[in-house]
Write a protein that holds these residues in place. Structure first.
Motif, short mmCIF file in Angstrom:
data_model
loop_
_atom_site.label_atom_id
_atom_site.label_comp_id
_atom_site.label_asym_id
_atom_site.label_seq_id
_atom_site.Cartn_x
_atom_site.Cartn_y
_atom_site.Cartn_z
N SER A 26 27.72 109.34 54.79
CA SER A 26 29.10 109.77 55.25
C SER A 26 29.18 109.35 56.58
N PHE A 27 30.24 108.23 56.11
CA PHE A 27 30.14 107.31 57.37
C PHE A 27 30.80 107.64 58.32
N ASP A 28 31.44 109.31 58.80
CA ASP A 28 32.25 109.96 59.74
C ASP A 28 31.22 109.90 60.94
N ALA A 63 34.11 97.27 58.38
CA ALA A 63 35.59 98.26 58.94
C ALA A 63 35.61 99.86 58.36
N LEU A 64 36.11 100.71 59.09
CA LEU A 64 36.32 101.44 58.94
C LEU A 64 38.00 102.35 58.89
N ASP A 65 38.16 102.88 57.46
CA ASP A 65 39.28 103.07 57.87
C ASP A 65 39.67 104.32 56.95
N GLU A 66 40.98 105.24 57.10
CA GLU A 66 40.93 106.90 56.54
C GLU A 66 41.22 105.79 54.91
N ALA A 67 42.09 104.51 55.79
CA ALA A 67 42.68 104.11 53.39
C ALA A 67 41.31 103.36 53.01
N TYR A 68 40.17 103.33 53.64
CA TYR A 68 38.99 102.22 53.05
C TYR A 68 38.30 104.01 52.15
N ALA A 72 39.55 111.11 46.80
CA ALA A 72 39.55 112.48 45.95
C ALA A 72 38.75 113.29 46.82
N VAL A 73 38.04 112.40 47.89
CA VAL A 73 36.75 112.86 48.50
C VAL A 73 36.93 113.08 49.54
N GLU A 74 36.47 114.51 49.13
CA GLU A 74 36.85 115.85 50.64
C GLU A 74 36.21 115.69 52.13
N THR A 75 35.18 115.16 51.63
CA THR A 75 34.17 115.13 52.17
C THR A 75 34.37 114.56 53.50
N GLU A 76 34.48 113.40 53.06
CA GLU A 76 34.58 112.05 54.59
C GLU A 76 35.82 112.28 55.45
N ALA A 77 36.02 111.23 56.06
CA ALA A 77 37.84 111.43 56.98
C ALA A 77 37.94 109.75 56.95
N HIS A 78 36.88 108.24 56.48
CA HIS A 78 37.46 107.04 56.50
C HIS A 78 36.55 106.58 55.55
N TYR A 234 35.21 97.83 48.91
CA TYR A 234 35.45 99.24 49.42
C TYR A 234 34.42 100.38 49.05
N ILE A 235 33.54 101.34 49.67
CA ILE A 235 32.56 101.95 49.67
C ILE A 235 32.59 104.00 50.10
N SER A 236 32.56 104.47 49.67
CA SER A 236 33.34 106.02 49.16
C SER A 236 31.92 107.00 49.33
N GLY A 237 31.57 108.22 50.37
CA GLY A 237 31.25 109.32 49.62
C GLY A 237 29.39 109.24 48.70
N VAL A 238 29.38 108.60 49.72
CA VAL A 238 27.58 108.25 49.88
C VAL A 238 26.81 109.65 50.04
N TYR A 239 26.42 110.37 49.03
CA TYR A 239 25.34 110.94 49.37
C TYR A 239 24.16 111.46 48.62
#
Length: 270
Positions: A26-28, A63-68, A72-78, A234-239
């Motif tokens: 998570s990038f949080d 760079a980090l942002d909610e828009a990135y 659908a991923v609920e386990t991270e804010a950005h 853009y990358i999200s939801g890594v685990y």
């Protein structure tokens, strides 16, 4: 009281059907791009090792942002915007910006699911005429590729250097993946979906030389040719999880919580 107890039991049942997170990417854990610089070989902190990049400041590449993030991923804010360009060379003339798990967990035993979502946009779009290696292991036993094969506009899943599956990498769409890696059985399968759809198996198990030292999964992009203009990924939801695969893109904890809440009547009928 009975309904509360029943809800608790069902919540546990929901949890048992989800996997167990072995490592969270998570990038949080990072508020700004500069936070990635807190890691060094002498100070191994955070979720990621950060050393594969060019000579510019980290803000040139991350760079980090909610828009990135994938909504659908609920386990991270950005989420993360990762940029490669002609100043992103590292130990070669290739463009590279890659994060590596910082963990003491064993990421190379049994069957594990490596989850992540990626996206591109029209602005600073990846060049489909140039080869890209995406979310890969050091030995490249499994990876995504772009700008290679037929057609080059497909995002393709490779195992051992051979394309096994592909899909049109359209802009503005989140592509969700999970590498199903059986390290003992030496096979890799692929799960995939788009946006908020649940993961489905799209590639059956293929023999592969599966191995990792738990510090060679590259969360990032390598472009073979070094030239302008820059590209944004853009990358999200890594685990990474063990046990049963979590097919909900929401994530392990979010999926179990929302399912239990629904069953307890907080969000209407399930």
């Amino acid at each position: 009281m009975l309904s509360l107890r029943l809800g608790y039991v069902l919540a546990l049942a929901g949890l048992s059907k989800a996997g167990t997170v072995v490592w969270s990417g998570s990038f949080d854990s990072y508020e700004t791009a500069a936070d990635f610089d807190k890691w060094s070989w002498a100070n191994q902190v955070g979720e990621y090792q950060w050393y594969i990049h060019g000579d510019g400041p980290t803000s040139d590449y991350l760079a980090l942002d909610e828009a990135y993030k994938n909504p659908a991923v609920e386990t991270e804010a950005h989420g993360l915007k990762l940029t490669i360009s002609s100043n992103a060379t590292w130990n070669s003339n290739m463009e590279r910006a890659e994060l590596i798990p910082q963990t003491t967990a064993d990421l190379g035993t049994g069957t594990l699911y490596y989850h992540f979502s990626i996206k591109r946009e029209e602005e600073n779009a990846p060049d489909s005429t140039l080869e890209h290696q995406i979310l890969f292991f050091e030995s490249h036993f499994t990876e995504l590729k772009y700008g290679i094969g037929s057609p080059t506009t497909d995002l393709q899943w490779y195992v051992g250097g051979t394309s096994q599956w592909g899909t049109d990498f359209v802009p503005g769409t989140w592509f969700n993946f999970a590498y199903e890696i059986d390290f003992d059985g030496q096979t890799v399968a692929l799960w995939a979906s788009t946006d908020d759809a649940e993961l489905e198996k799209v590639g059956d198990a293929v023999s592969a030389s599966t191995s990792t030292n738990s510090a060679d999964f590259h969360v990032g992009v390598l472009r073979i040719v070094n030239q302008d203009p820059p590209e944004d990924w853009y990358i999200s939801g890594v685990y990474i999880e063990s046990g049963d695969i979590t097919t909900s893109v929401a994530g392990v904890a979010a999926n179990a919580t929302s399912t239990a809440a629904k069953r307890d009547g907080k969000f209407g009928r399930l």
